[in-house]
Design a protein around this motif. Structure first.
Motif, PDB file in Angstrom:
ATOM      1  N   THR A  42      14.862  26.179  25.245  1.00  0.00           N
ATOM      2  CA  THR A  42      14.675  26.747  23.915  1.00  0.00           C
ATOM      3  C   THR A  42      15.419  28.077  23.861  1.00  0.00           C
ATOM      4  O   THR A  42      15.195  28.952  24.701  1.00  0.00           O
ATOM      5  N   ALA A  43      16.323  28.208  22.900  1.00  0.00           N
ATOM      6  CA  ALA A  43      17.049  29.464  22.745  1.00  0.00           C
ATOM      7  C   ALA A  43      16.285  30.359  21.784  1.00  0.00           C
ATOM      8  O   ALA A  43      15.890  29.918  20.707  1.00  0.00           O
ATOM      9  N   LEU A  44      16.053  31.617  22.208  1.00  0.00           N
ATOM     10  CA  LEU A  44      15.419  32.589  21.316  1.00  0.00           C
ATOM     11  C   LEU A  44      16.521  33.509  20.792  1.00  0.00           C
ATOM     12  O   LEU A  44      17.228  34.143  21.562  1.00  0.00           O
ATOM     13  N   VAL A  45      16.675  33.525  19.486  1.00  0.00           N
ATOM     14  CA  VAL A  45      17.808  34.197  18.865  1.00  0.00           C
ATOM     15  C   VAL A  45      17.308  35.300  17.937  1.00  0.00           C
ATOM     16  O   VAL A  45      16.298  35.138  17.263  1.00  0.00           O
ATOM     17  N   GLY A  46      18.003  36.427  17.926  1.00  0.00           N
ATOM     18  CA  GLY A  46      17.649  37.504  17.015  1.00  0.00           C
ATOM     19  C   GLY A  46      18.476  38.736  17.304  1.00  0.00           C
ATOM     20  O   GLY A  46      19.013  38.883  18.404  1.00  0.00           O
ATOM     21  N   GLU A  47      18.576  39.634  16.324  1.00  0.00           N
ATOM     22  CA  GLU A  47      19.304  40.883  16.508  1.00  0.00           C
ATOM     23  C   GLU A  47      18.535  41.782  17.468  1.00  0.00           C
ATOM     24  O   GLU A  47      17.381  41.520  17.796  1.00  0.00           O
ATOM     25  N   GLY A 200      12.232  19.171  35.248  1.00  0.00           N
ATOM     26  CA  GLY A 200      11.116  19.213  34.303  1.00  0.00           C
ATOM     27  C   GLY A 200      10.628  20.604  33.958  1.00  0.00           C
ATOM     28  O   GLY A 200       9.552  20.777  33.388  1.00  0.00           O
ATOM     29  N   LYS A 201      11.423  21.653  34.307  1.00  0.00           N
ATOM     30  CA  LYS A 201      10.989  23.008  33.985  1.00  0.00           C
ATOM     31  C   LYS A 201      11.289  23.314  32.515  1.00  0.00           C
ATOM     32  O   LYS A 201      12.268  22.813  31.957  1.00  0.00           O
ATOM     33  N   ALA A 202      10.433  24.136  31.933  1.00  0.00           N
ATOM     34  CA  ALA A 202      10.669  24.583  30.553  1.00  0.00           C
ATOM     35  C   ALA A 202      11.438  25.899  30.619  1.00  0.00           C
ATOM     36  O   ALA A 202      11.070  26.787  31.386  1.00  0.00           O
ATOM     37  N   ILE A 203      12.507  26.003  29.852  1.00  0.00           N
ATOM     38  CA  ILE A 203      13.364  27.182  29.951  1.00  0.00           C
ATOM     39  C   ILE A 203      13.449  27.908  28.613  1.00  0.00           C
ATOM     40  O   ILE A 203      13.678  27.290  27.573  1.00  0.00           O
ATOM     41  N   LEU A 204      13.229  29.222  28.663  1.00  0.00           N
ATOM     42  CA  LEU A 204      13.440  30.057  27.483  1.00  0.00           C
ATOM     43  C   LEU A 204      14.735  30.829  27.720  1.00  0.00           C
ATOM     44  O   LEU A 204      14.861  31.561  28.698  1.00  0.00           O
ATOM     45  N   PHE A 205      15.700  30.641  26.835  1.00  0.00           N
ATOM     46  CA  PHE A 205      17.036  31.186  27.037  1.00  0.00           C
ATOM     47  C   PHE A 205      17.325  32.196  25.935  1.00  0.00           C
ATOM     48  O   PHE A 205      17.325  31.848  24.756  1.00  0.00           O
ATOM     49  N   ILE A 206      17.534  33.450  26.353  1.00  0.00           N
ATOM     50  CA  ILE A 206      17.807  34.489  25.358  1.00  0.00           C
ATOM     51  C   ILE A 206      19.264  34.886  25.467  1.00  0.00           C
ATOM     52  O   ILE A 206      19.741  35.221  26.554  1.00  0.00           O
ATOM     53  N   SER A 207      19.992  34.805  24.361  1.00  0.00           N
ATOM     54  CA  SER A 207      21.412  35.127  24.417  1.00  0.00           C
ATOM     55  C   SER A 207      21.920  35.516  23.044  1.00  0.00           C
ATOM     56  O   SER A 207      21.373  35.111  22.026  1.00  0.00           O
ATOM     57  N   HIS A 208      22.966  36.345  23.061  1.00  0.00           N
ATOM     58  CA  HIS A 208      23.646  36.692  21.811  1.00  0.00           C
ATOM     59  C   HIS A 208      24.862  35.817  21.595  1.00  0.00           C
ATOM     60  O   HIS A 208      25.505  35.896  20.562  1.00  0.00           O
ATOM     61  N   LYS A 209      25.216  35.045  22.632  1.00  0.00           N
ATOM     62  CA  LYS A 209      26.482  34.312  22.567  1.00  0.00           C
ATOM     63  C   LYS A 209      26.246  32.920  22.002  1.00  0.00           C
ATOM     64  O   LYS A 209      25.575  32.091  22.625  1.00  0.00           O
ATOM     65  N   ALA A 217      21.293  24.757  24.779  1.00  0.00           N
ATOM     66  CA  ALA A 217      19.934  24.750  24.240  1.00  0.00           C
ATOM     67  C   ALA A 217      19.606  23.412  23.573  1.00  0.00           C
ATOM     68  O   ALA A 217      20.477  22.728  23.044  1.00  0.00           O
ATOM     69  N   ASP A 218      18.327  23.038  23.641  1.00  0.00           N
ATOM     70  CA  ASP A 218      17.846  21.865  22.922  1.00  0.00           C
ATOM     71  C   ASP A 218      17.152  22.279  21.628  1.00  0.00           C
ATOM     72  O   ASP A 218      17.177  21.554  20.649  1.00  0.00           O
ATOM     73  N   HIS A 219      16.480  23.451  21.685  1.00  0.00           N
ATOM     74  CA  HIS A 219      15.767  23.955  20.513  1.00  0.00           C
ATOM     75  C   HIS A 219      16.189  25.382  20.256  1.00  0.00           C
ATOM     76  O   HIS A 219      16.722  26.036  21.130  1.00  0.00           O
ATOM     77  N   TYR A 220      15.904  25.855  19.055  1.00  0.00           N
ATOM     78  CA  TYR A 220      16.130  27.267  18.786  1.00  0.00           C
ATOM     79  C   TYR A 220      14.900  27.838  18.095  1.00  0.00           C
ATOM     80  O   TYR A 220      14.122  27.108  17.456  1.00  0.00           O
ATOM     81  N   THR A 221      14.707  29.139  18.264  1.00  0.00           N
ATOM     82  CA  THR A 221      13.698  29.869  17.507  1.00  0.00           C
ATOM     83  C   THR A 221      14.353  31.184  17.109  1.00  0.00           C
ATOM     84  O   THR A 221      15.019  31.816  17.927  1.00  0.00           O
ATOM     85  N   VAL A 222      14.200  31.572  15.839  1.00  0.00           N
ATOM     86  CA  VAL A 222      14.833  32.806  15.374  1.00  0.00           C
ATOM     87  C   VAL A 222      13.756  33.820  14.987  1.00  0.00           C
ATOM     88  O   VAL A 222      12.793  33.485  14.288  1.00  0.00           O
ATOM     89  N   PHE A 223      13.910  35.050  15.487  1.00  0.00           N
ATOM     90  CA  PHE A 223      13.067  36.182  15.081  1.00  0.00           C
ATOM     91  C   PHE A 223      13.933  37.169  14.315  1.00  0.00           C
ATOM     92  O   PHE A 223      15.128  37.303  14.589  1.00  0.00           O
ATOM     93  N   ARG A 224      13.298  37.874  13.396  1.00  0.00           N
ATOM     94  CA  ARG A 224      13.994  38.980  12.727  1.00  0.00           C
ATOM     95  C   ARG A 224      12.973  40.077  12.465  1.00  0.00           C
ATOM     96  O   ARG A 224      11.942  39.812  11.843  1.00  0.00           O
ATOM     97  N   ASP A 225      13.230  41.267  12.954  1.00  0.00           N
ATOM     98  CA  ASP A 225      12.337  42.413  12.746  1.00  0.00           C
ATOM     99  C   ASP A 225      10.899  42.075  13.116  1.00  0.00           C
ATOM    100  O   ASP A 225       9.965  42.424  12.402  1.00  0.00           O
ATOM    101  N   GLY A 226      10.705  41.365  14.217  1.00  0.00           N
ATOM    102  CA  GLY A 226       9.364  41.043  14.689  1.00  0.00           C
ATOM    103  C   GLY A 226       8.682  39.902  13.944  1.00  0.00           C
ATOM    104  O   GLY A 226       7.504  39.633  14.158  1.00  0.00           O
ATOM    105  N   GLN A 227       9.415  39.253  13.060  1.00  0.00           N
ATOM    106  CA  GLN A 227       8.842  38.132  12.306  1.00  0.00           C
ATOM    107  C   GLN A 227       9.483  36.831  12.758  1.00  0.00           C
ATOM    108  O   GLN A 227      10.663  36.787  13.090  1.00  0.00           O
TER     109      GLN A 227
END
Lengths: 507, 325
Positions: A42-47, A200-209, A217-227
């Motif tokens: 899961t990619a966690l995306v945000g500024e 079978g490990k769950a991976i959280l991937f944080i990147s700006h690229k 990534a298989d999934h994405y989640t987007v945050f903005r200003d803590g939301q």
């Protein structure tokens, strides 16, 4: 928003629901959700400032959430400390991992949880054997007996990964893991991620690229200003849509209105090169102008600014002030020529924390407040009072050590110190990083006022609203080079993000 | 909106001074003085007290410069070796008939040269001062040993004796006057000038000082020069007082100088301390050695007492703070 729906019938291994984290003056996270699935990335995306690192710290037990639930394998859990998170099988690999140069690879991997033999002594043979097995498992050709300092940065990274795996993690968090790696090493890291997925490990991937997000990534989640903004399968989204979600539409902060009447050229930088940090930097700066420098962390902006200020010498390059070639060999030269620099690292570079406010402010102006080299305290207090009043500093007295002030007020002292030298050019490096909203607004208002008085301002910032709200022009840097210069209608969040992340081709 | 007025200070400088380290140290000095005057009938005697000042005047001269250096976050452990080298140079010159004024110039010049050598290694080459000066400590004294071996230089001209043995008025020696003048000069330099302010800034945060436009390397260079110069002055006084030069002259004095500086309240980590504190510490150390000497305590016990005093006085505020928790 139903991320589970897009992930078909899969149940998450770990789920965050309605997580809130409040710091004094800042709501870092506001009811955010995040799901991690076994064998998937899961990619966690945000500024910057979106709340990504806060989530990582909650998952690793460093911060406690103020609200919401964490569910692991269907049961609600809490991580009161780092050990609890580690025991639950969560491990994080950071951008700058803490390892020990003087210890061997095996010792680094097992530090704190080494296999014990008789009398509780460390069973070195067993430790080396286990380390070799883990390194073999990630196909890293590293001898466990090597001292860490003899390894390259990429191999050190693999050791960090091996350390993460040595505690038998089920959930692996990778926080910008490729930031320091070369192209070839990145490819190897991708292969490793595939192996971890297969286990079978769950991976959280944080990147700006974006290229790597879309690659692994298989999934994405987007945050903005803590939301929480959105989540879903990576196949259902385009890079453009992701950028839209990251930057949002509204720039909700209020920035001071400014007239755009810039004067004549004050500073001209031609052909600044440095062997490792930056290359081919050319730009001009005018009276009354605020020039923004945007880029990702590590784009070489601060390194270039410090070189302009005389901290490091560039390999080549010419600085012209009012058209005249000026050689700057030290910060003292820079100050004498009217160039001053407010650094990002206040504690180490910006202020001298143990000294009182008035002494911090007068350090670069002592030749003006003293007579024949003798201090005149009355003059010092006068100068300090003058500039602290203008910046609306809040402090018990001018004799208070700067270290006792809040971050915002410390920043005001640093800015006051430089304004007291009556500079021509002021460089502000992340001027509002880590300071409260009120001080932020005060700093912004003051910048606008200074520009109106004719000061030339360079502002390095990684916060898009700030860059767009304050700058007359914006220069975008990536990997040590200027990749774009935008002004007027060209200044949109999308353009900045695209150029900074290197997906400018479509623009 | 009216701007809020921030006061200059909440505590007056006088209030702050009363609660300071220097006040505590002064109380210790007075206590030792009173104790000594009861312990020995020979203590309260003008000539005896005057003699006692020689116990600390030479060390204190170096300690003033060392205090500035330590406040700036550096140290010079080669000071006693500089004395040996400067004394040897003066001795050699005396053998070929140099006049007292030439000897003084040689002493000062050797001190400055040694200080400059340390300064270049630390500020230009960027080496850590503790390592550099441990090295030059052996180097400078080593040269004296090569030149002198088991022999000694004597035969200094008659006029040269004044610096270490002369009296300006009644019991007031030349050395004591020099000590007092240098104390004032260094006190003014550290506490009342821009230069002194930059010394504190560098000691508290060298990176922050550099980023504030201070020429950090230049200030440190000057401080090493000053320490070398003061060692040269101490070498003149000591050589003149002893009337001869052996390569073992002033052996181990660097540690007594550092002890005096730390006892005076200078933080060994840099950033804080004062010259008045070092002056009081000089008197404390002088009074203790003198008092113990009158009681016929052997030298080795004296150094134990000085060591215990140092740890005791440093630990006292810490113990006090712990008790209040």
């Amino acid at each position: 928003m139903q991320p589970a729906a897009t992930a078909a019938a899969m149940t998450p291994m770990l789920s965050l629901d309605g997580i809130t984290k409040v710091f004094p003056g800042v709501r870092a996270l506001s009811e955010v959700s995040l799901q991690l699935y076994p064998g998937q990335v899961t990619a966690l995306v945000g500024e910057n400032g979106a709340g990504k690192s806060t989530v990582v710290k909650i998952l690793t037990g460093i911060y406690q959430p103020d609200g919401g639930t964490i569910t692991l394998d269907g049961a609600a859990v809490t991580f009161p400390n780092a050990k609890a998170a580690a025991d639950a099988g969560i491990t994080a690999i950071h951008q700058e991992t803490v390892l020990f140069d003087e210890l061997t690879v095996a010792e680094n991997i097992f530090l704190g949880h080494a296999p014990r033999g008789r009398f509780g002594l460390i069973d070195t043979a067993e430790m080396v054997r286990k380390a070799a097995a883990i390194l073999h498992g990630i196909e890293a050709a590293i001898d466990p007996d090597t001292r860490l300092r003899d390894l390259g940065i990429a191999s050190k990274h693999l050791v960090a990964i091996a350390r993460a795996l040595s505690i038998d993690a089920r959930i692996v968090i990778m926080d910008e893991p490729t930031a320091a790696l070369s192209h070839k090493e990145i490819t190897e890291l991708y292969a490793l991620v595939e192996k971890l997925k297969a286990q079978g490990k769950a991976i959280l991937f944080i990147s700006h690229k974006f290229d790597e997000i879309f690659r692994i990534a298989d999934h994405y989640t987007v945050f903005r200003d803590g939301q929480f903004v959105g989540a879903g399968a990576i196949t259902d989204v385009t890079p453009d849509a992701l950028v839209q979600m990251m930057v949002g539409r509204a720039v909700d902060q209020i920035f001071p209105k400014r007239g755009h009447k810039t004067g004549r050229e004050v500073l001209k930088v031609v052909g600044y090169d440095h062997p490792t940090e930056f290359e081919g930097i050319n730009f001009t700066l005018h009276q009354g102008e605020i020039l923004g420098f945007y880029g990702l962390v590590g784009a070489g902006r601060s390194e270039f600014m410090q070189s302009l200020f005389g901290i490091t010498r560039p390999a080549k390059g010419v600085t012209r002030i009012d058209g005249a070639v000026t050689v700057i060999r030290s910060p003292a030269d820079a100050v004498a020529n009217g160039i001053v620099y407010v650094p990002e690292d206040r504690g180490r570079q910006g202020a001298i924390m143990a000294l009182p406010i008035f002494q911090n402010i007068t350090i670069p102006s002592l030749h003006r407040t003293s007579r024949h080299g003798f201090l005149r305290l009355a003059r010092e207090f006068e100068l300090a009072r003058d500039y602290t009043t203008r910046l609306d500093l809040r402090a018990a007295s001018l004799d208070t050590p700067v270290g006792n002030l809040s971050g915002g007020n410390q920043q005001k002292v640093v800015i006051a110190k430089w304004l007291a030298t009556q500079p021509r050019v002021i460089i502000l490096d992340e001027p509002t990083k880590g300071i409260d909203i009120g001080s932020k607004a005060a700093v912004h208002a003051f910048m606008a006022e200074l520009a109106a008085q004719g000061l030339a301002i360079i502002m390095v910032s990684s916060e898009i609203p700030e860059v767009l709200g304050m700058s007359d022009r914006v220069i975008v840097m990536r990997e040590g080079r200027i990749v774009a210069e935008v002004a007027g209608d060209g200044m949109t969040p999308e353009t900045l993000v695209r150029h900074a992340a290197g997906i400018g081709a479509a623009a | 909106m009216t701007a809020r007025i921030i006061p200059d200070r909440l505590q007056s400088p006088l209030q702050r001074r009363l609660k300071s380290w220097e006040t505590l140290l002064l109380a210790v000095a007075v206590a030792i003085f009173i104790f000594n005057s009861f312990a020995s009938e020979y203590f309260l005697n003008a000539w005896n007290l005057s003699d006692a000042t020689f116990n600390f005047t030479e060390k204190a001269m170096i300690a003033f410069a060392m205090a500035l250096l330590i406040i700036a976050g550096e140290i010079d452990l080669s000071v006693a070796a500089i004395i040996a080298l400067a004394s040897t140079a003066m001795g050699a010159a005396a053998q070929i008939g140099a006049s007292p004024s030439v000897l003084v110039l040689i002493g000062l010049g050797t001190g400055l040269a040694c200080g400059a050598f340390n300064a270049v290694l630390v500020t230009v080459m960027g080496l850590p001062s503790i390592v550099v000066t441990i090295g030059t400590m052996s180097l400078f004294r080593g040269i004296s040993y090569i030149v002198l071996g088991d022999t000694a230089y004597g035969g200094y001209p008659a006029g040269f004796a004044f610096f270490g043995q002369g009296y300006v008025w009644w019991v007031i020696s030349f050395e004591f006057v020099l000590f007092a003048i240098l104390a004032v000069i260094f006190g003014v330099l550290l506490h009342l000038t821009s230069f002194g302010r930059t010394v504190y800034a560098i000691g508290n945060n060298p990176t922050g000082a550099l980023f504030s436009g201070i020429r950090v390397a230049r200030v440190k260079f000057i401080l090493f020069l000053l320490t070398g110069l003061m060692s040269g002055i101490a070498a003149i006084c000591l050589t003149s007082r002893l009337g001869s030069t052996r390569p073992s002259i002033a052996f181990g004095m660097e540690l007594e100088v550092v002890t005096m500086v730390v006892l005076g309240g200078v933080s060994i980590l840099g950033g804080s301390g004062s010259i008045p504190g070092v002056v009081i510490a000089a008197f404390v150390m002088g009074l203790v050695t003198f008092g113990l000497g009158l009681l016929n305590v052997p030298g080795i016990v004296m150094s134990i007492v000085i060591g215990a005093l140092l740890i005791g006085v440093i630990a006292l505020p810490r113990i006090w703070a712990m008790r209040r928790l």
